[in-house]
Design a protein around this motif. Structure first.
Motif, PDB file in Angstrom:
ATOM      1  N   PRO A 126       0.384  -2.649  14.308  1.00 22.20           N
ATOM      2  CA  PRO A 126       0.970  -2.109  15.536  1.00 22.20           C
ATOM      3  C   PRO A 126       0.278  -0.852  16.035  1.00 22.20           C
ATOM      4  CG  PRO A 126       2.374  -1.624  13.660  1.00 22.20           C
ATOM      5  CD  PRO A 126       1.304  -2.538  13.159  1.00 22.20           C
ATOM      6  N   GLY A 127      -0.421  -0.136  15.174  1.00 23.36           N
ATOM      7  CA  GLY A 127      -1.071   1.094  15.598  1.00 23.36           C
ATOM      8  C   GLY A 127      -1.818   1.727  14.449  1.00 23.36           C
ATOM      9  N   GLU A 128      -2.173   2.988  14.635  1.00 21.87           N
ATOM     10  CA  GLU A 128      -2.979   3.677  13.625  1.00 21.87           C
ATOM     11  C   GLU A 128      -2.270   4.865  13.001  1.00 21.87           C
ATOM     12  OE1 GLU A 128      -7.331   2.689  15.654  1.00 21.87           O
ATOM     13  OE2 GLU A 128      -6.544   4.732  15.678  1.00 21.87           O
ATOM     14  N   ILE A 129      -0.994   5.061  13.341  1.00 23.36           N
ATOM     15  CA  ILE A 129      -0.252   6.182  12.758  1.00 23.36           C
ATOM     16  C   ILE A 129       0.280   5.736  11.400  1.00 23.36           C
ATOM     17  CG2 ILE A 129       1.638   7.810  13.084  1.00 23.36           C
ATOM     18  CD1 ILE A 129      -0.519   8.036  15.196  1.00 23.36           C
ATOM     19  N   SER A 130      -0.191   6.402  10.349  1.00 19.54           N
ATOM     20  CA  SER A 130       0.131   5.982   8.986  1.00 19.54           C
ATOM     21  C   SER A 130       0.852   7.111   8.251  1.00 19.54           C
ATOM     22  CB  SER A 130      -1.169   5.618   8.267  1.00 19.54           C
ATOM     23  OG  SER A 130      -0.955   5.384   6.898  1.00 19.54           O
ATOM     24  N   ALA A 131       1.838   6.757   7.471  1.00 21.03           N
ATOM     25  CA  ALA A 131       2.585   7.769   6.701  1.00 21.03           C
ATOM     26  C   ALA A 131       3.118   7.133   5.430  1.00 21.03           C
ATOM     27  CB  ALA A 131       3.715   8.344   7.541  1.00 21.03           C
ATOM     28  N   SER A 132       3.725   7.932   4.604  1.00 18.33           N
ATOM     29  CA  SER A 132       4.248   7.465   3.319  1.00 18.33           C
ATOM     30  C   SER A 132       5.471   6.573   3.508  1.00 18.33           C
ATOM     31  CB  SER A 132       4.629   8.665   2.450  1.00 18.33           C
ATOM     32  OG  SER A 132       5.473   8.261   1.388  1.00 18.33           O
ATOM     33  N   THR A 192       0.817  -1.214   0.000  1.00 17.39           N
ATOM     34  CA  THR A 192       0.000   0.000   0.000  1.00 17.39           C
ATOM     35  C   THR A 192       0.849   1.261   0.000  1.00 17.39           C
ATOM     36  OG1 THR A 192      -0.110  -0.035   2.421  1.00 17.39           O
ATOM     37  CG2 THR A 192      -1.921  -1.100   1.221  1.00 17.39           C
ATOM     38  N   SER A 193       2.181   1.083   0.040  1.00 14.37           N
ATOM     39  CA  SER A 193       3.129   2.215   0.110  1.00 14.37           C
ATOM     40  C   SER A 193       2.936   3.034   1.377  1.00 14.37           C
ATOM     41  CB  SER A 193       2.979   3.137  -1.116  1.00 14.37           C
ATOM     42  OG  SER A 193       3.273   2.456  -2.309  1.00 14.37           O
ATOM     43  N   ARG A 194       2.679   2.333   2.487  1.00 17.00           N
ATOM     44  CA  ARG A 194       2.466   3.041   3.754  1.00 17.00           C
ATOM     45  C   ARG A 194       3.349   2.447   4.854  1.00 17.00           C
ATOM     46  NH1 ARG A 194       0.481   7.736   3.072  1.00 17.00           N
ATOM     47  NH2 ARG A 194      -0.634   7.807   5.048  1.00 17.00           N
ATOM     48  N   VAL A 195       3.648   3.246   5.842  1.00 11.33           N
ATOM     49  CA  VAL A 195       4.336   2.762   7.044  1.00 11.33           C
ATOM     50  C   VAL A 195       3.389   2.996   8.209  1.00 11.33           C
ATOM     51  CG1 VAL A 195       5.576   4.973   7.240  1.00 11.33           C
ATOM     52  CG2 VAL A 195       6.356   3.023   8.523  1.00 11.33           C
ATOM     53  N   VAL A 196       3.204   1.996   9.025  1.00 12.85           N
ATOM     54  CA  VAL A 196       2.235   2.036  10.116  1.00 12.85           C
ATOM     55  C   VAL A 196       2.946   1.802  11.439  1.00 12.85           C
ATOM     56  CG1 VAL A 196       0.144   0.988  11.066  1.00 12.85           C
ATOM     57  CG2 VAL A 196       0.414   1.175   8.586  1.00 12.85           C
ATOM     58  N   SER A 197       2.611   2.605  12.439  1.00 15.70           N
ATOM     59  CA  SER A 197       3.251   2.456  13.751  1.00 15.70           C
ATOM     60  C   SER A 197       2.276   2.885  14.828  1.00 15.70           C
ATOM     61  CB  SER A 197       4.514   3.324  13.822  1.00 15.70           C
ATOM     62  OG  SER A 197       4.193   4.685  13.580  1.00 15.70           O
ATOM     63  N   ALA A 198       2.660   2.614  16.077  1.00 12.74           N
ATOM     64  CA  ALA A 198       1.807   2.991  17.202  1.00 12.74           C
ATOM     65  C   ALA A 198       2.004   4.469  17.549  1.00 12.74           C
ATOM     66  CB  ALA A 198       2.128   2.113  18.412  1.00 12.74           C
ATOM     67  N   SER A 199       3.163   5.029  17.189  1.00 14.86           N
ATOM     68  CA  SER A 199       3.418   6.424  17.513  1.00 14.86           C
ATOM     69  C   SER A 199       4.339   7.041  16.470  1.00 14.86           C
ATOM     70  CB  SER A 199       4.060   6.536  18.896  1.00 14.86           C
ATOM     71  OG  SER A 199       5.368   5.994  18.875  1.00 14.86           O
ATOM     72  N   VAL A 200       4.315   8.370  16.417  1.00 12.73           N
ATOM     73  CA  VAL A 200       5.201   9.078  15.494  1.00 12.73           C
ATOM     74  C   VAL A 200       6.654   8.871  15.908  1.00 12.73           C
ATOM     75  CG1 VAL A 200       5.899  11.357  14.666  1.00 12.73           C
ATOM     76  CG2 VAL A 200       3.473  10.812  14.891  1.00 12.73           C
ATOM     77  N   SER A 201       6.896   8.843  17.219  1.00 11.77           N
ATOM     78  CA  SER A 201       8.288   8.695  17.678  1.00 11.77           C
ATOM     79  C   SER A 201       8.833   7.324  17.296  1.00 11.77           C
ATOM     80  CB  SER A 201       8.393   8.931  19.183  1.00 11.77           C
ATOM     81  OG  SER A 201       7.573   8.031  19.888  1.00 11.77           O
ATOM     82  N   ASP A 202       8.017   6.282  17.319  1.00 10.84           N
ATOM     83  CA  ASP A 202       8.484   4.955  16.869  1.00 10.84           C
ATOM     84  C   ASP A 202       8.911   5.032  15.410  1.00 10.84           C
ATOM     85  OD1 ASP A 202       6.211   2.694  18.690  1.00 10.84           O
ATOM     86  OD2 ASP A 202       8.048   3.747  19.286  1.00 10.84           O
ATOM     87  N   ARG A 203       8.074   5.668  14.608  1.00 17.12           N
ATOM     88  CA  ARG A 203       8.385   5.752  13.179  1.00 17.12           C
ATOM     89  C   ARG A 203       9.661   6.553  12.957  1.00 17.12           C
ATOM     90  NH1 ARG A 203       4.189   8.663  11.041  1.00 17.12           N
ATOM     91  NH2 ARG A 203       5.384  10.566  10.680  1.00 17.12           N
ATOM     92  N   LEU A 204       9.800   7.686  13.646  1.00 12.51           N
ATOM     93  CA  LEU A 204      10.984   8.530  13.467  1.00 12.51           C
ATOM     94  C   LEU A 204      12.238   7.786  13.907  1.00 12.51           C
ATOM     95  CD1 LEU A 204       9.660  12.006  14.644  1.00 12.51           C
ATOM     96  CD2 LEU A 204      10.070  11.233  12.307  1.00 12.51           C
ATOM     97  N   ARG A 205      12.143   7.047  14.999  1.00 12.09           N
ATOM     98  CA  ARG A 205      13.306   6.305  15.480  1.00 12.09           C
ATOM     99  C   ARG A 205      13.698   5.222  14.476  1.00 12.09           C
ATOM    100  NH1 ARG A 205      13.836   2.898  20.592  1.00 12.09           N
ATOM    101  NH2 ARG A 205      11.593   2.661  20.398  1.00 12.09           N
ATOM    102  N   ALA A 206      12.709   4.525  13.941  1.00 15.90           N
ATOM    103  CA  ALA A 206      13.004   3.485  12.946  1.00 15.90           C
ATOM    104  C   ALA A 206      13.631   4.106  11.698  1.00 15.90           C
ATOM    105  CB  ALA A 206      11.731   2.727  12.577  1.00 15.90           C
ATOM    106  N   CYS A 207      13.136   5.287  11.326  1.00 15.17           N
ATOM    107  CA  CYS A 207      13.661   5.963  10.137  1.00 15.17           C
ATOM    108  C   CYS A 207      15.134   6.358  10.341  1.00 15.17           C
ATOM    109  CB  CYS A 207      12.821   7.196   9.832  1.00 15.17           C
ATOM    110  SG  CYS A 207      13.301   8.092   8.359  1.00 15.17           S
ATOM    111  N   GLU A 208      15.411   6.926  11.503  1.00 13.73           N
ATOM    112  CA  GLU A 208      16.783   7.363  11.794  1.00 13.73           C
ATOM    113  C   GLU A 208      17.753   6.195  11.797  1.00 13.73           C
ATOM    114  OE1 GLU A 208      16.935   9.378  15.508  1.00 13.73           O
ATOM    115  OE2 GLU A 208      15.598  10.973  14.879  1.00 13.73           O
TER     116      GLU A 208
END
Lengths: 180, 303
Positions: free
Chosen positions: B184-190, B147-163
């Motif tokens: 894992p959660g409802e926070i969705s991003a590109s 779906t070309s999406r990244v899903v996480s429980a929080s924005v900080s989880d996503r940012l940490r994984a990205c870094e």
């Protein structure tokens, strides 16, 4: 368009797309002033938090570094205003198509607007921005990309937040890159 | 490689002054670029300590050990901002950030482990283009190529994984069918922007991308990666012409490391196509001087 735009003393950018996608919000983000909108209260049931709709067009302006006016227009999304589209699109250097990521028929809308704009001018530079994707767990870019492929040439397609000036500007940067 | 400056809590006028001051650093042989705070690591933070959001960002930056410039009334002019940035960066920046008249693209020996999520997604046939899960210390992030999406429980989880995408900090595995009903959660991003930002932040340490002829059929979703204008140029080049990394870098005056980072990210996203044919549609005529003025207004550097 190229001759007109290169000789023109103004730059013209158009935001197009269906009702409620976020055109007015995006225009507000990217220009220096609050857009002049012709809005009315929705006659149909409200779309979530949206209680008004643009019934004619949005207009706003910014100024480039050398003082050249950048005129930004929002095409009305209702089909009854389709006759206005050629008028508003005339002389534009590009079009930002704003689609609502929560719409179940987003792929059909994408195809509709691409064909609509290309019917006016085949080579019109375009970019697609998709709003509200953070609130839709099932959103997928796949159907939108397939619709773009059906319509011909690739078009930059970004999910974005219409309230974020930087993200709206990035859409326009992508539009400009396709013109290089 | 330019220094990355992030600002927060500033009004529009101060943002503009800060951007000008960042550009003016070139007079001190410092390359830097400014963008709004997005939580990712950067080289310096400029924020208003009297603004609540600015104070929060300052706290985060100090915890990370990032140099902070507090924007106060005394720094109300571009000249003073430039001097303050220069002083702070001179104390904090390593010599490699100084620009030179003959700077050439550099490729350092790669220190990115092959087992990092980024490189595994790009090279492992079982993971390339698949839906995968990253795990670390109880945090879970889903990268959904479908779906070309990244899903996480929080924005900080996503940012940490990205870094940490180019490190071994996170484990990676394909998502099993039984897991799909339990995101894992409802926070969705590109996803495309996530991979690009992760690759970009590690571009000095990534291996060189193989000298293969590649193309792109679809535009990556780069809406949330607004600080990486170079990616737009790489994508447009790949859409118009097939090319090797070296050819792309040379054609557009880009650093080889920048092009490599884009290609690793696009390959990890499953977007690179070795069989794609270039677009047959000729580019539209761009309106001369107007294009340059528009590019300057919207922050697009014209080569």
């Amino acid at each position: 368009m190229p001759d007109t735009a290169s000789e023109s003393l103004v730059a013209k950018l158009v935001f197009a797309g269906p009702v409620g996608a976020g055109k007015t919000t995006a225009i507000r983000s990217v220009t220096d002033s609050e857009p002049i909108s012709t809005e009315m209260t929705l006659s149909e049931p409200a779309m979530g938090e949206k209680t008004t709709t643009t019934v004619a067009l949005d207009f706003s302006a910014a100024t480039l570094d050398d003082g050249t006016p950048l005129l930004v227009y929002g095409l009305p999304g209702q089909e009854r205003f389709a006759h206005m589209r050629p008028i508003v699109l005339e002389g534009a250097f590009g079009v930002v198509v704003v689609l609502d990521g929560s719409a179940i028929d987003i792929a059909d809308q994408c195809e509709h607007w691409l064909r609509e704009i290309r019917a006016h001018r085949a080579g019109m530079p375009m970019v697609i921005g998709i709003t509200h994707t953070d609130a839709v767990a099932e959103f997928s870019l796949g159907p939108v990309r397939a619709a773009i492929r059906r319509c011909g040439a690739p078009v930059p397609t970004f999910t974005f937040d219409a309230r974020d000036r930087e993200q709206v500007a990035h859409l326009v940067r992508a539009l400009l890159v396709t013109m290089e | 490689m330019p220094l990355e400056l992030r600002y927060a809590g500033l009004d529009t006028a101060m943002e503009q002054r800060l951007r000008l001051a960042t550009q003016a650093l070139a007079a001190h042989r410092l390359q830097a670029r400014a963008a709004a705070w997005d939580g990712t690591r950067c080289d310096i933070v400029a924020a208003d300590p009297h603004d609540a959001y600015g104070r929060r960002v300052i706290d985060i930056a100090r915890r990370r050990g990032t140099p902070v410039l507090e924007i106060v009334e005394a720094l109300a002019t571009v000249a003073r901002l430039t001097r303050a940035l220069h002083d702070l960066l001179s104390r904090a920046a390593p010599p490699a950030t100084q620009s030179t008249a003959t700077a050439a693209p550099t490729t350092s020996a790669s220190s990115t482990p092959a087992s990092s999520p980024l490189l595994r997604m790009a090279t492992d046939p079982a993971l390339r283009g698949a839906d995968v899960e990253l795990r670390r210390d109880g945090a879970v992030v889903w990268l959904l190529a479908s779906t070309s999406r990244v899903v996480s429980a929080s924005v900080s989880d996503r940012l940490r994984a990205c870094e940490q995408l180019a490190s071994n900090a996170w484990s990676i595995a394909a998502i099993g069918d039984r897991q799909r009903s339990r995101p894992p959660g409802e926070i969705s991003a590109s996803l495309d922007a996530f991979l690009l930002m992760g690759a970009w932040s590690a571009r000095a340490h990534l291996p060189s991308y193989p000298d293969d002829d590649v193309g792109l059929r679809d535009w990556p979703d780069l809406g949330a990666a607004g600080t990486i204008a170079e990616a737009l140029v790489v994508v447009q080049s790949l859409q118009r012409f097939r090319g090797t990394p070296e050819r792309i870098a040379h054609r557009h005056g880009l650093a080889r490391t920048d092009v490599d980072a884009c290609l690793w990210a696009f390959q990890a996203a499953g977007l690179l196509d070795r069989s794609a044919t270039p677009s047959a549609v000729p580019p539209p005529t761009r309106p001369g001087g107007l294009f340059s003025r528009l590019a300057a207004h919207f922050g697009l550097r014209v080569a």
